[in-house]
Design a protein around this motif. Structure first.
Motif, PDB file in Angstrom:
ATOM      1  N   ASP A 190      -5.813   2.956   4.666  1.00  0.00           N
ATOM      2  CA  ASP A 190      -3.956   3.308   3.778  1.00  0.00           C
ATOM      3  C   ASP A 190      -3.833   3.857   3.560  1.00  0.00           C
ATOM      4  O   ASP A 190      -2.600   4.910   3.092  1.00  0.00           O
ATOM      5  N   ASP A 225      -6.589  -1.237  -4.251  1.00  0.00           N
ATOM      6  CA  ASP A 225      -5.700  -1.536  -3.478  1.00  0.00           C
ATOM      7  C   ASP A 225      -6.354  -3.733  -2.683  1.00  0.00           C
ATOM      8  O   ASP A 225      -8.023  -3.367  -2.684  1.00  0.00           O
ATOM      9  N   GLU A 226      -6.195  -4.578  -2.326  1.00  0.00           N
ATOM     10  CA  GLU A 226      -6.674  -5.770  -1.772  1.00  0.00           C
ATOM     11  C   GLU A 226      -7.329  -6.034  -2.968  1.00  0.00           C
ATOM     12  O   GLU A 226      -9.110  -6.197  -2.552  1.00  0.00           O
ATOM     13  N   SER A 259       1.056  -1.382   0.105  1.00  0.00           N
ATOM     14  CA  SER A 259      -0.155  -0.078  -0.103  1.00  0.00           C
ATOM     15  C   SER A 259       1.000   1.011  -0.205  1.00  0.00           C
ATOM     16  O   SER A 259       0.540   2.145  -0.865  1.00  0.00           O
TER      17      SER A 259
HETATM   18 MG    MG Z   1      -2.456  -2.827   2.053  1.00  0.00          MG
END
Ligand code: MG
Ligand code: ADP
Length: 515
Positions: A220, A406-407, A193
């Protein structure tokens, strides 16, 4: 232009070692001089091989891998006498030595008269003679200039960090390949991240792309961009996502779903000038909590009536209709309904925000963490992507927009519309200046192959699943990187491979510090 440097300035005074027999263009075996050189050297260090036979390009830049400690008598597959005499191990004379392999990355061209380095070429065709000496690079700045010459002169390269070992050696990345899509992979805690944050900052400050970052956890990115974060609860959901939410809330069996879907679709179809529009506007406008609550109750009633009327119209039994009405009262609190249903911004307005923030060199961060269901999070991403495509098709112009997810295991695998939207960017976005940044801890079963196959720059660190290195190998050229190389990485260290890397072969970098 870069300032010229001479061969002498580039190399450390004392060589580390020398080239052995059997070099090829893809691997050069070397031996180390004993002592300090072999103790202090590590895999992934950058070295220069100096071969005076080749006057025009006497220097080869390479990366050191496969370090091996050897000894002529203590051979691995041979039974040696000390096995039976443990005390003897301290007394036998040992002749240890160290070998390694240098993977050539580039040839450095030199002016024969001045002995200054004048150019660099990543097309390595020269094989160095045995006995050529191997040096550490004195300092990175000299090479930075040279690496930059691998990129077109007019562009400003992106810099995520320095080479893992060589001080001052920034690895300049080519922004031209941003819309060829970027993947960031590594186990939790390795710094994905943070890396994406550095990358996003570089993109918004050095290129003309606007960036939208979707923050799955809300932990994040939002903290770094308090003034350019938008809660996803303010972004409108499409009718079917809303009705899916409502069906779940009401815990309805499958054969009652139509009543809800149809009610919601009709409400949205007839939205303009309707009572619903009036309620929406009031809720968004009103500041007084009591007045707001009143409007929320109005909304609740309106929806309840719509649903019962639809059920009646479609021939539902009286008991069913009555049950629907009670379920609405018990299971759907008006405040919650309003939070999901009444939202301030359309996806179109969200796009405009991103382009406006770009003017101040800021990304737009969308905080998905308050969304109740994964379905709603996915829907937010999907809506934004769909609106962007609509704009592209209307204007037929480049959109210059990067979507960072992200993720991504939550969005890029079996994730319906959202996955389809991401895959479409991956497949077709490039010619419209529409790019993806995908970060995830896993590949297999996490990122659809359609998306993966189109990631042309890959940054990866230690992976949580051993098989994932092979998954990366299937779409990116990371020849020479094995599990043992990944094992040596600590947080913030990533290999960068692919089109944005001017050397094209994987290089280990240490990501800039994010305060
Ligand atoms: Mg992360
Ligand atoms: N570039 C960096 N600068 C400063 N700290 C970092 C950096 N990368 C990682 N860290 C540290 O490691 C932690 C985990 O990083 P993070 O990016 O959240 O990992 P991941 O997303 O891979 O799980 C961060 O909270 C931070 O303390």
């Amino acid at each position: 232009m870069y300032s010229r440097i001479s061969i002498k300035e580039t190399l450390l005074e004392k060589p580390l070692g020398f080239v052995l027999s059997e070099s090829t263009v893809i691997g050069i075996p070397i031996a180390f001089f004993s002592g300090e050189a072999e103790i202090a050297t590590r895999e992934e260090e950058l070295v220069l091989i100096h071969d005076f036979h080749h006057k025009k390009a006497p220097l080869l830049l390479g990366v050191l891998r496969y370090l091996r400690r050897l000894e002529p008598f203590l051979r691995r597959y041979q039974r040696v006498s000390v096995i039976d005499f443990p005390d003897a191990i301290d007394n036998v004379e040992k002749l240890p030595y160290t070998n390694g392999i240098v993977i050539p990355l580039a040839e450095l061209l030199v002016d024969e008269n001045s002995e200054e380095i004048i150019d660099i070429s990543r097309n390595v065709t020269y094989v160095p003679f045995p006995g050529s000496k191997v040096y550490k690079i004195r300092h990175g700045e000299a090479l930075v200039n040279l690496l930059r010459t691998l990129l077109p002169a007019e562009i400003e390269p992106l810099v995520l960090g320095n080479h893992k070992y060589t001080e001052g050696l920034e690895i300049p990345l080519n922004p031209r390949y941003i819309p060829y899509h970027i993947g960031v992979f590594g186990a939790t805690g390795m710094g994905k991240s943070r890396l994406v944050k550095v990358l996003v900052d570089e993109i918004v400050s050095k290129t003309n792309y606007a960036v939208i970052v979707f923050d799955h956890t809300g932990m994040d990115y939002t903290q770094f961009y308090p003034d350019s974060t938008l809660e996803s609860l303010k972004i409108r959901l499409d009718p079917l996502t809303f009705s899916t939410w409502l069906v779940k809330k009401l815990r309805l069996s499958e054969y009652l779903v139509d009543y809800i879907d149809i009610s919601v679709l009709e409400l949205f179809r007839d939205y303009v000038g309707s009572e619903l529009e009036n309620i929406f506007e009031s809720i968004n406008k009103l500041r007084d909590l009591e007045e707001k609550r009143e409007q929320m109750n109005r909304l609740h009633n309106l929806l309840k009536e719509k649903i019962t009327r639809t059920a009646q119209k479609l021939g539902a039994k009286d008991t069913t209709i009555y049950k629907l009405s009670i379920l609405m009262d018990i299971l759907v609190p008006p405040e919650e309904l309003a939070r999901i249903f009444v939202r301030e911004y359309s996806a179109d307005q969200v796009l405009d925000m991103a382009f406006n923030l770009k003017k101040q060199n800021e990304p737009l961060v969308i905080d998905l963490s308050l969304e109740e269901t994964l379905e709603a999070k996915r829907s937010v991403i999907a809506s934004v992507i769909e609106v962007a495509w609509r704009r592209i098709l209307e204007t037929r112009e480049k959109i210059n927009l990067i979507i960072a997810v992200d993720e991504a295991q939550n969005y890029a695998w079996r994730a319906g519309r959202c996955e389809e939207g991401l895959a479409r960017i991956a497949r077709e976005g490039r010619k419209w200046g529409f790019g993806l940044i995908i970060a995830s801890q896993r590949l297999a079963g996490s990122i659809s192959t359609d998306i993966r196959a189109n990631l042309n720059t890959v940054l990866f660190s230690k992976l949580s699943q051993t098989g994932d290195l092979n998954e990366i190998k299937q779409f990116a050229d990371i020849t020479g990187i094995e599990q043992s190389d990944l094992a040596q990485l600590v947080p913030r260290e990533f290999y960068v491979a692919g089109l944005m890397n001017p050397l094209r072969k994987p290089i280990a970098i240490r990501v800039k510090k994010v305060e």
